[in-house]
Write a protein that holds these residues in place. Sequence first.
Motif, short mmCIF file in Angstrom:
data_model
loop_
_atom_site.label_atom_id
_atom_site.label_comp_id
_atom_site.label_asym_id
_atom_site.label_seq_id
_atom_site.Cartn_x
_atom_site.Cartn_y
_atom_site.Cartn_z
N TYR A 1 1.81 41.77 8.11
CA TYR A 1 0.49 41.85 8.72
C TYR A 1 -0.41 42.91 8.09
CZ TYR A 1 2.28 46.03 11.03
OH TYR A 1 2.81 47.27 11.27
N SER B 1 1.38 30.97 1.26
CA SER B 1 0.17 30.81 2.06
C SER B 1 -0.78 31.98 1.83
CB SER B 1 0.51 30.72 3.56
OG SER B 1 1.12 31.92 4.01
N GLN B 2 -2.04 31.73 2.16
CA GLN B 2 -3.05 32.78 2.22
C GLN B 2 -3.95 32.45 3.40
OE1 GLN B 2 -5.66 33.40 -1.19
NE2 GLN B 2 -5.61 35.59 -0.80
N GLN B 3 -3.96 33.34 4.38
CA GLN B 3 -4.63 33.08 5.65
C GLN B 3 -4.15 31.74 6.22
OE1 GLN B 3 -8.83 33.77 4.77
NE2 GLN B 3 -8.59 35.92 5.31
N TYR B 4 -5.04 30.76 6.34
CA TYR B 4 -4.65 29.50 6.99
C TYR B 4 -4.37 28.38 5.98
CZ TYR B 4 -6.68 32.21 10.74
OH TYR B 4 -6.97 33.22 11.61
N THR B 5 -4.32 28.74 4.71
CA THR B 5 -4.08 27.73 3.67
C THR B 5 -2.65 27.84 3.18
OG1 THR B 5 -6.39 27.85 2.97
CG2 THR B 5 -4.82 26.85 1.43
N TYR B 6 -1.96 26.71 3.13
CA TYR B 6 -0.58 26.64 2.65
C TYR B 6 -0.56 25.84 1.35
CZ TYR B 6 0.78 28.73 6.99
OH TYR B 6 0.91 29.62 8.03
N CYS C 1 7.84 29.25 1.16
CA CYS C 1 6.52 29.01 1.77
C CYS C 1 5.47 29.92 1.14
CB CYS C 1 6.61 29.25 3.27
SG CYS C 1 5.06 28.98 4.14
#
Length: 199
Positions: A83, A97-102, A95
């Motif tokens: 966080y 990801s960056q923020q809400y993009t996978y 996995c």
Amino acid sequence: MEIGKDPQVIVLYDGYSKDEGTSMLANCTCTLIKGRTNIVIDTMTSWDGDRLTEALYKNGINCNQIEFVICTHGHSDHIGCNYLFPKAVHIVGFCISQQYTYFYHDFQSGKEYVINDKVKVVPTPGHTLQDVSVIVETDDGVVAITGDLFEKEEDLRDDSIWKSAGSDSQELQIINRKKILDIADYIVPGHGPMFKVHK
């Protein structure tokens, strides 16, 4: 311990694990790669935020300068302070990801994720089936940051150490341990200090 000039591999905290009988006292090794791309690998527990921020500050880095957070697997002692790095790309096991993009990436078939010409993320399942290791080419040799693929240097001589720590596939873990030992000059294990590979 610190290896290399650019990139530098800096172990911020050595991990440990100790059987207390009815419980386990443990925290993971936390590593900084400092250079063209600033990377934190394995962010310890959720209670380590101040320690991690302070260690980065002592190395001339703040949390917003970290471009990648890589967690070798998803256990809580390896992901607790993710966080702190809202601007970074996060790689947790397989996995990305960056923020809400996978992002799609085929670790499952063995495909490496290249960060730059000196740093790549490779799939090394065993401890969990989605384990990754970070391979860094430095001017002092190849450093492999492996998480719990290797618990500590002592498990080279006593395989009961890594087996008792849990393994989703001992067969895969044996294969991937050998693969890393063949390419690495130094290994940063999941719960112990960095060690040199003697070939």
